[in-house]
Design a protein around this motif. Structure first.
Motif, PDB file in Angstrom:
ATOM      1  N   GLY A   1      38.896 -12.307  20.205  1.00 43.93           N
ATOM      2  CA  GLY A   1      39.113 -12.688  18.822  1.00 43.93           C
ATOM      3  C   GLY A   1      40.533 -12.421  18.380  1.00 43.93           C
ATOM      4  O   GLY A   1      41.427 -12.185  19.192  1.00 43.93           O
ATOM      5  N   ILE A   2      40.724 -12.455  17.054  1.00 46.10           N
ATOM      6  CA  ILE A   2      42.035 -12.214  16.466  1.00 46.10           C
ATOM      7  C   ILE A   2      42.121 -10.766  15.997  1.00 46.10           C
ATOM      8  O   ILE A   2      41.227 -10.271  15.314  1.00 46.10           O
ATOM      9  N   SER A   3      43.173 -10.080  16.385  1.00 44.88           N
ATOM     10  CA  SER A   3      43.488  -8.755  15.857  1.00 44.88           C
ATOM     11  C   SER A   3      44.844  -8.840  15.171  1.00 44.88           C
ATOM     12  O   SER A   3      45.611  -9.777  15.392  1.00 44.88           O
ATOM     13  N   LEU A   4      45.136  -7.861  14.346  1.00 41.76           N
ATOM     14  CA  LEU A   4      46.412  -7.820  13.639  1.00 41.76           C
ATOM     15  C   LEU A   4      47.233  -6.648  14.155  1.00 41.76           C
ATOM     16  O   LEU A   4      46.869  -5.484  13.949  1.00 41.76           O
ATOM     17  N   ARG A   5      48.314  -6.957  14.857  1.00 40.24           N
ATOM     18  CA  ARG A   5      49.199  -5.907  15.356  1.00 40.24           C
ATOM     19  C   ARG A   5      50.050  -5.365  14.208  1.00 40.24           C
ATOM     20  O   ARG A   5      50.598  -6.121  13.407  1.00 40.24           O
ATOM     21  N   VAL A   6      50.144  -4.050  14.140  1.00 41.23           N
ATOM     22  CA  VAL A   6      50.987  -3.430  13.125  1.00 41.23           C
ATOM     23  C   VAL A   6      52.423  -3.437  13.635  1.00 41.23           C
ATOM     24  O   VAL A   6      52.753  -2.777  14.621  1.00 41.23           O
ATOM     25  N   ASP A   7      53.278  -4.215  12.996  1.00 41.25           N
ATOM     26  CA  ASP A   7      54.688  -4.283  13.391  1.00 41.25           C
ATOM     27  C   ASP A   7      55.458  -3.086  12.847  1.00 41.25           C
ATOM     28  O   ASP A   7      56.204  -2.441  13.570  1.00 41.25           O
TER      29      ASP A   7
ATOM     30  N   ALA B   1      49.311 -11.575  13.812  1.00 44.94           N
ATOM     31  CA  ALA B   1      48.020 -11.937  14.423  1.00 44.94           C
ATOM     32  C   ALA B   1      48.205 -12.190  15.910  1.00 44.94           C
ATOM     33  O   ALA B   1      49.121 -12.900  16.318  1.00 44.94           O
ATOM     34  N   VAL B   2      47.322 -11.580  16.715  1.00 45.32           N
ATOM     35  CA  VAL B   2      47.360 -11.774  18.160  1.00 45.32           C
ATOM     36  C   VAL B   2      45.948 -12.097  18.652  1.00 45.32           C
ATOM     37  O   VAL B   2      44.956 -11.667  18.068  1.00 45.32           O
TER      38      VAL B   2
END
Length: 364
Positions: free
Chosen positions: A212-218, A361-362
């Motif tokens: 699925g889609i995860s959100l990487r913390v930049d 989003a990754v």
């Protein structure tokens, strides 16, 4: 510990009860003498069409703030297993107990429901609208540092508990002011038509969730400007009286926001324009144009600024929980794609604290 990355791998929210339209607010919060003119003006200004309350029409609470938070975690657990979390952080404006901290009691409630049964490091964050965002930054850094692989963060608000007519005792100094907006009475009463209840939860992990889609913390950025601004919004411990000085708000919020954003993007060599979307916490649509100018000012082409998205009109202003509630609804719309960059922006008017979180989003 070896530093690692941090990803938001799950988000959920809980808005208690049925939606309450504008004409039904006083059915749940009761009526205060002389507030009808305030009610009509504030509702015309803030643009909120519906909100939610964790209480019934007899002003009996259906949940406390810990219960609202636990409901959000229960919805998160249905989407992603959060029982492995070893770090629990949370933030709220009002809790019925000054101590133990919000996260401590929430941990116990989650254990009772089989949602987080093991020992965990906890962090309780107090404040106004940025308390839960500050808790989120702490959880993100705990994972990114390598100290924890899985963290859980919760933001919850139970504003109706201090705003209902059986609880609120505003100082009535209206006869001392030619303009009622300058009175302490107004500074408390108008909030009855601004704030509502809700909670959100986020699951953070050191790797993206498969399939699925995860959100990487930049990056994250958090700064207080209390050194150069007076108190604007307060919750008194003894009386639980919530109030906000709108004149201080109008003088200090946006100049401080400009300075904060300029510092954030300079430090992280980034820009609003490099993001696909901004999710800003806004207390009222009264500030929409000013928020748009703040965003445009940080874009390479102010005539074509990064768009923003909010569910303020339909979810209400849930204070510290709003950025959680907002992100959850936006993700559920299914419009996010790998490579999209989101910017979470939480300004707080307590004494002007700001939080900014950059996400990408990754897919995995």
């Amino acid at each position: 510990m070896t530093p690692s990355a941090c990803y938001i791998t799950g988000a959920a929210s809980y808005l208690p009860g049925d939606p309450v339209e504008n004409d039904a607010i006083q059915r749940f919060l009761g009526v205060l003498a002389g507030e009808d003119d305030v009610r009509s003006r504030v509702l015309a200004m803030n643009g909120i069409r519906r909100r939610f309350y964790a209480q019934d029409a007899q002003q009996r609470a259906t949940h406390d703030v810990y219960g609202i938070g636990a409901e959000a975690v229960a919805r998160l657990a249905a989407l992603a297993p959060c029982g492995a979390a070893t770090f629990l952080s949370g933030g709220t404006t009002f809790a019925p107990l000054a101590a133990p901290g919000f996260a401590s009691i929430l941990h116990a409630r989650l254990s009772e429901r089989g949602l987080l049964c093991g020992p965990a490091e906890i962090s309780s964050n107090a404040g106004i609208c940025s308390s839960a965002a500050t808790a989120l930054v702490g959880a993100m850094r705990a994972v990114a540092s390598g100290q924890h692989r899985v963290a859980l963060c919760v933001g919850a608000e139970h504003a109706s508990e201090v705003l209902k007519s059986t609880a609120i005792r505003p100082v009535d100094d209206r006869d001392q002011h030619a303009n009622v907006r300058n009175s302490r009475w107004f500074m408390s009463v108008f909030l009855r038509f601004m704030l509502s209840d809700g909670a959100g939860a986020m699951l953070l992990e050191d790797r993206p969730r498969p399939g699925g889609i995860s959100l990487r913390v930049d990056w994250t950025h958090s700064r207080s400007f209390a050194h150069e601004a007076p108190l604007c919004m307060t919750l008194e411990s003894r009386t639980a009286l919530l109030s906000q000085d709108v004149s201080i708000l109008s003088r200090h919020l946006f100049p401080a926001a400009d300075a904060f954003l300029e510092d954030a993007f300079a430090r992280h060599d980034d820009s609003v324009g490099a993001h696909s979307l901004v999710l800003p916490h806004m207390s009222s649509f009264f500030f929409r144009r000013k928020m748009e100018r703040v965003i445009a000012k940080q874009c390479p082409d102010p005539r074509n600024p990064t768009p923003y998205w909010t569910n303020l009109a339909t979810a209400g202003n849930t204070g510290a929980a709003s950025i959680f509630v907002m992100l959850d609804e936006y993700l559920r719309e299914g419009t996010i794609a790998p490579g999209d960059r989101l910017l979470l922006f939480v300004p707080e008017s307590g004494q002007f604290n700001f939080v900014l979180i950059s996400l990408t989003a990754v897919a995995s």
